[in-house]
Design a protein around this motif. Structure first.
Motif, short mmCIF file in Angstrom:
data_model
loop_
_atom_site.label_atom_id
_atom_site.label_comp_id
_atom_site.label_asym_id
_atom_site.label_seq_id
_atom_site.Cartn_x
_atom_site.Cartn_y
_atom_site.Cartn_z
N ARG A 219 0.85 -1.19 0.00
CA ARG A 219 0.00 0.00 0.00
C ARG A 219 0.89 1.24 0.00
NH1 ARG A 219 -4.09 1.16 4.89
NH2 ARG A 219 -2.13 1.65 5.94
N LYS A 220 0.68 2.11 -0.98
CA LYS A 220 1.52 3.31 -1.15
C LYS A 220 0.72 4.54 -0.78
CE LYS A 220 2.73 4.83 -5.31
NZ LYS A 220 3.40 4.98 -6.62
N THR A 221 1.26 5.36 0.14
CA THR A 221 0.59 6.57 0.60
C THR A 221 1.47 7.79 0.33
OG1 THR A 221 -0.47 5.30 2.38
CG2 THR A 221 -0.47 7.71 2.58
N PHE A 222 0.92 8.78 -0.37
CA PHE A 222 1.66 10.02 -0.62
C PHE A 222 1.78 10.82 0.68
CE2 PHE A 222 1.15 14.62 -1.34
CZ PHE A 222 2.36 14.89 -1.96
N ILE A 223 2.99 11.36 0.93
CA ILE A 223 3.23 12.14 2.14
C ILE A 223 3.35 13.63 1.82
CG2 ILE A 223 4.75 12.51 4.11
CD1 ILE A 223 3.24 9.81 4.14
N GLU A 224 4.31 14.01 0.97
CA GLU A 224 4.49 15.41 0.61
C GLU A 224 5.48 15.54 -0.54
OE1 GLU A 224 7.39 17.54 3.52
OE2 GLU A 224 6.31 16.10 4.75
N LYS A 225 5.53 16.74 -1.13
CA LYS A 225 6.49 17.02 -2.19
C LYS A 225 7.88 17.20 -1.57
CE LYS A 225 3.40 17.42 -5.55
NZ LYS A 225 3.34 16.51 -6.71
N VAL A 226 8.92 16.69 -2.26
CA VAL A 226 10.28 16.75 -1.74
C VAL A 226 11.28 17.02 -2.87
CG1 VAL A 226 9.94 15.28 0.30
CG2 VAL A 226 10.44 14.23 -1.93
N LYS A 227 12.53 17.20 -2.49
CA LYS A 227 13.61 17.37 -3.48
C LYS A 227 14.84 16.63 -2.99
CE LYS A 227 15.29 19.23 -7.26
NZ LYS A 227 14.77 18.81 -8.60
N PHE A 228 15.22 15.56 -3.71
CA PHE A 228 16.38 14.74 -3.36
C PHE A 228 17.31 14.62 -4.55
CE2 PHE A 228 13.64 13.45 0.07
CZ PHE A 228 14.46 12.92 1.07
N VAL A 229 18.56 14.24 -4.28
CA VAL A 229 19.46 13.86 -5.36
C VAL A 229 18.95 12.54 -5.93
CG1 VAL A 229 21.46 15.04 -4.37
CG2 VAL A 229 21.04 12.65 -3.78
N PRO A 230 19.28 12.23 -7.20
CA PRO A 230 18.78 10.99 -7.80
C PRO A 230 19.45 9.74 -7.22
CG PRO A 230 20.29 12.08 -9.30
CD PRO A 230 20.06 13.02 -8.16
N LEU A 231 18.71 8.64 -7.17
CA LEU A 231 19.28 7.36 -6.81
C LEU A 231 19.91 6.78 -8.07
CD1 LEU A 231 19.58 5.21 -4.56
CD2 LEU A 231 17.52 4.13 -5.46
N VAL A 232 21.22 6.57 -8.01
CA VAL A 232 21.99 6.14 -9.18
C VAL A 232 22.44 4.70 -8.98
CG1 VAL A 232 24.05 6.60 -10.58
CG2 VAL A 232 22.73 8.50 -9.59
N GLY A 233 22.43 3.91 -10.06
CA GLY A 233 22.89 2.54 -9.99
C GLY A 233 24.39 2.42 -10.11
N GLY A 234 24.93 1.24 -9.80
CA GLY A 234 26.36 0.99 -9.88
C GLY A 234 27.09 1.55 -8.68
N VAL A 235 28.44 1.46 -8.73
CA VAL A 235 29.27 2.00 -7.64
C VAL A 235 30.31 2.96 -8.21
CG1 VAL A 235 28.95 0.01 -6.13
CG2 VAL A 235 30.84 0.03 -7.76
N ALA A 236 30.76 3.89 -7.38
CA ALA A 236 31.79 4.87 -7.77
C ALA A 236 32.98 4.68 -6.85
CB ALA A 236 31.23 6.29 -7.66
N ARG A 237 34.05 4.16 -7.42
CA ARG A 237 35.24 3.86 -6.62
C ARG A 237 36.18 5.05 -6.54
NH1 ARG A 237 35.46 -1.50 -5.47
NH2 ARG A 237 34.02 -2.81 -6.62
#
Length: 222
Positions: free
Chosen positions: A204-222
């Motif tokens: 069950r998905k419930t909306f909470i509020e508008k936000v601003k985050f950095v993107p979730l990126v795949g892979g790793v950065a060494r």
């Protein structure tokens, strides 16, 4: 760790922290344990010393590598939502970053598992959290999209960066009755914070509020 640096002076003093907590209370944060934990956690230790005078402002701040430490309101709100039905024994955090949200969770949950994809941030967070004597945290350098299957299922999952869609692997690592707090959306469009609750094979998905985050990126950065 140096006691003066830990407790803070001037703009990192207890008075400044108390003012922030009063602001959070005024903005609707109600969980007293969360408020007490925010007040007791030295946010200035998780950012560059040159920005420490801004540590207790309610704003996101850069931590390097194109990442930020979330504003205290968002940290408190997400933590409050996670714990709304009671304390969580096992919590997964996707995006350790500087470790600030990790530290808050560690003081309120039995065990915290946190995944970070940028090695420099992973290593710095490990050092900072060790300096605070928080020993109920396990850190992993890996792709957050994969979660941490070895330790699943989790009572709670907090995601501190925004994917375009909720990753299915994270949903499947949520325990029955568990709660996930996650921002969703692209950088270009408005992002939305959601509470996801698992009941058997249903979510069950419930909306909470508008936000601003950095993107979730795949892979790793060494």
């Amino acid at each position: 760790m140096n006691a003066t640096r830990l407790s803070g002076i001037g703009m990192t003093s207890q008075r400044t922290r108390s003012r922030l907590v009063q602001w959070l209370l005024d903005e609707g944060i109600q969980n007293q344990q969360v408020l007490t934990t925010v007040e007791a956690t030295p946010r200035h230790l998780f950012i560059d010393e040159g920005l420490s005078h801004r540590a207790y402002e309610n704003t996101a701040l850069p931590i390097g590598e194109g990442q930020t430490i979330s504003q205290p309101y968002i940290v408190a709100r997400m933590t409050e939502l996670l714990l709304e039905t009671g304390a969580s024994d096992k919590v997964l955090e996707i995006g350790t970053g500087c470790g600030y949200q990790t530290a808050i969770l560690a003081k309120l949950c039995k065990t915290v598992f946190s995944v970070e994809r940028i090695r420099k941030l992973h290593m710095q967070a490990r050092k900072t959290l060790k300096g605070l004597n928080l020993h109920n945290i396990q850190l992993l350098f890996a792709d957050g999209f994969n979660g941490w299957q070895q330790n699943a299922p989790f009572d709670g999952i907090i995601v501190t960066a925004a994917p375009a869609q909720i990753p299915e692997k994270l949903l499947l690592q949520l325990a029955d009755g568990g709660r996930m707090i996650i921002p969703v959306g692209s950088q270009e469009a408005e992002q939305e914070l959601y509470l996801v609750e698992r009941q058997g094979d249903k979510f069950r998905k419930t909306f909470i509020e508008k936000v601003k985050f950095v993107p979730l990126v795949g892979g790793v950065a060494r």
